[in-house]
Design a protein around this motif. Structure first.
Motif, PDB file in Angstrom:
ATOM      1  N   ASP A  26      36.338  39.001  48.522  1.00  0.00           N
ATOM      2  CA  ASP A  26      37.610  38.571  47.934  1.00  0.00           C
ATOM      3  C   ASP A  26      37.521  38.426  46.417  1.00  0.00           C
ATOM      4  OD1 ASP A  26      39.053  38.638  50.277  1.00  0.00           O
ATOM      5  OD2 ASP A  26      38.913  36.483  50.662  1.00  0.00           O
ATOM      6  N   ILE A  27      36.393  37.966  45.929  1.00  0.00           N
ATOM      7  CA  ILE A  27      36.197  37.859  44.476  1.00  0.00           C
ATOM      8  C   ILE A  27      36.250  39.249  43.845  1.00  0.00           C
ATOM      9  CG2 ILE A  27      34.493  37.334  42.669  1.00  0.00           C
ATOM     10  CD1 ILE A  27      33.670  34.911  44.480  1.00  0.00           C
ATOM     11  N   LEU A  28      35.571  40.202  44.464  1.00  0.00           N
ATOM     12  CA  LEU A  28      35.585  41.573  43.940  1.00  0.00           C
ATOM     13  C   LEU A  28      37.003  42.144  43.937  1.00  0.00           C
ATOM     14  CD1 LEU A  28      32.366  43.021  45.629  1.00  0.00           C
ATOM     15  CD2 LEU A  28      32.609  42.031  43.347  1.00  0.00           C
ATOM     16  N   ARG A  29      37.761  41.845  44.980  1.00  0.00           N
ATOM     17  CA  ARG A  29      39.162  42.294  45.018  1.00  0.00           C
ATOM     18  C   ARG A  29      39.981  41.619  43.919  1.00  0.00           C
ATOM     19  NH1 ARG A  29      38.414  41.425  50.910  1.00  0.00           N
ATOM     20  NH2 ARG A  29      37.978  43.494  51.765  1.00  0.00           N
ATOM     21  N   ALA A  30      39.717  40.330  43.689  1.00  0.00           N
ATOM     22  CA  ALA A  30      40.452  39.604  42.640  1.00  0.00           C
ATOM     23  C   ALA A  30      40.191  40.225  41.267  1.00  0.00           C
ATOM     24  CB  ALA A  30      40.064  38.129  42.648  1.00  0.00           C
ATOM     25  N   TYR A  31      39.019  40.793  41.086  1.00  0.00           N
ATOM     26  CA  TYR A  31      38.681  41.466  39.833  1.00  0.00           C
ATOM     27  C   TYR A  31      39.079  42.949  39.866  1.00  0.00           C
ATOM     28  CZ  TYR A  31      36.078  37.639  37.679  1.00  0.00           C
ATOM     29  OH  TYR A  31      35.725  36.450  37.080  1.00  0.00           O
ATOM     30  N   GLY A  32      39.790  43.347  40.903  1.00  0.00           N
ATOM     31  CA  GLY A  32      40.245  44.731  40.997  1.00  0.00           C
ATOM     32  C   GLY A  32      39.100  45.722  41.130  1.00  0.00           C
ATOM     33  N   LEU A  33      37.959  45.276  41.641  1.00  0.00           N
ATOM     34  CA  LEU A  33      36.742  46.084  41.740  1.00  0.00           C
ATOM     35  C   LEU A  33      36.337  46.675  40.384  1.00  0.00           C
ATOM     36  CD1 LEU A  33      37.315  47.998  45.136  1.00  0.00           C
ATOM     37  CD2 LEU A  33      36.208  45.808  44.769  1.00  0.00           C
ATOM     38  N   ASP A  34      36.684  45.964  39.337  1.00  0.00           N
ATOM     39  CA  ASP A  34      36.366  46.388  37.968  1.00  0.00           C
ATOM     40  C   ASP A  34      34.946  45.926  37.642  1.00  0.00           C
ATOM     41  OD1 ASP A  34      36.063  46.591  35.164  1.00  0.00           O
ATOM     42  OD2 ASP A  34      38.216  46.295  34.851  1.00  0.00           O
ATOM     43  N   GLU A  35      34.027  46.840  37.726  1.00  0.00           N
ATOM     44  CA  GLU A  35      32.609  46.524  37.567  1.00  0.00           C
ATOM     45  C   GLU A  35      32.281  45.960  36.182  1.00  0.00           C
ATOM     46  OE1 GLU A  35      30.328  49.961  39.011  1.00  0.00           O
ATOM     47  OE2 GLU A  35      32.031  50.343  40.345  1.00  0.00           O
ATOM     48  N   GLU A  36      32.948  46.470  35.171  1.00  0.00           N
ATOM     49  CA  GLU A  36      32.689  45.985  33.811  1.00  0.00           C
ATOM     50  C   GLU A  36      33.141  44.530  33.663  1.00  0.00           C
ATOM     51  OE1 GLU A  36      33.931  47.290  29.348  1.00  0.00           O
ATOM     52  OE2 GLU A  36      33.281  48.873  30.738  1.00  0.00           O
ATOM     53  N   ARG A  37      34.320  44.237  34.148  1.00  0.00           N
ATOM     54  CA  ARG A  37      34.804  42.845  34.090  1.00  0.00           C
ATOM     55  C   ARG A  37      33.905  41.913  34.892  1.00  0.00           C
ATOM     56  NH1 ARG A  37      40.248  41.723  36.264  1.00  0.00           N
ATOM     57  NH2 ARG A  37      39.726  39.605  35.660  1.00  0.00           N
TER      58      ARG A  37
END
Length: 177
Positions: free
Chosen positions: A24-35
């Motif tokens: 869920d955390i990864l989804r909250a970050y839009g799977l944006d690896e850099e962020r």
């Protein structure tokens, strides 16, 4: 990664809930690896950040490959649930674990009710984990939780604690079925 490894070694049920939270955390970050690397991985000790950022990046890649960007769980987490469900069935069928069976029978009405309200296609353990995860989210949001729900979750937690202990013993080779 370090937290997940510790949980996997010590408490498989907490590990699974933690991994659902990470998804869920990864989804909250839009799977944006850099962020994730610049904003989220900075929460870890400096010497672990690069490893944590790489682990998060690998999870993002897996979520994209497994089409779990919006919902669902990674195959590795589904696999953990399957292992636990198999052990659950073995414990229920074992005359050496009557307390597990008795605890399960106390939890069963809650499972039936939760299934009735939600996804009827889910297995019993997934329903239990969903309930615990849902209550965890409600607590994080500081929302009220009914007395009945708390009582159900307490019984579910007791069963999953027993299951987690049995899993650990199985991994150590000391579980008798």
């Amino acid at each position: 990664m370090h937290i997940a490894k510790q949980l996997k070694d010590n408490n498989i049920c907490e590990y699974l809930l933690y991994m659902w939270q990470v998804e869920d955390i990864l989804r909250a970050y839009g799977l944006d690896e850099e962020r994730l690397a610049t904003e989220y991985a900075t929460r870890f000790p400096l010497e672990q950040r690069a490893q944590e950022a790489q682990w998060l990046s690998d999870l993002c890649r897996m979520m994209r490959e497994e089409d779990a960007q919006q919902k669902g769980h990674l195959q590795m987490n589904k696999g953990t649930l399957v292992l636990l469900a198999d052990l659950h069935a073995q414990l229920l069928n074992s005359p050496k674990h009557p307390f597990y069976g008795a605890t399960y029978h106390k939890v069963l009405p809650h499972i039936v009710e939760l299934r009735r309200r939600g996804d009827t296609d889910k297995g019993e353990l997934e329903v239990c984990f969903d309930a615990l995860y849902g209550v965890m989210l409600l607590r994080m949001q500081k929302k009220e939780i009914s007395r009945e729900t708390l009582a159900a979750v307490q019984q579910i937690t007791q069963m999953l604690t027993m299951l987690g202990d049995a899993y650990k013993k199985e991994k150590e080779g000391t579980l008798e079925l």
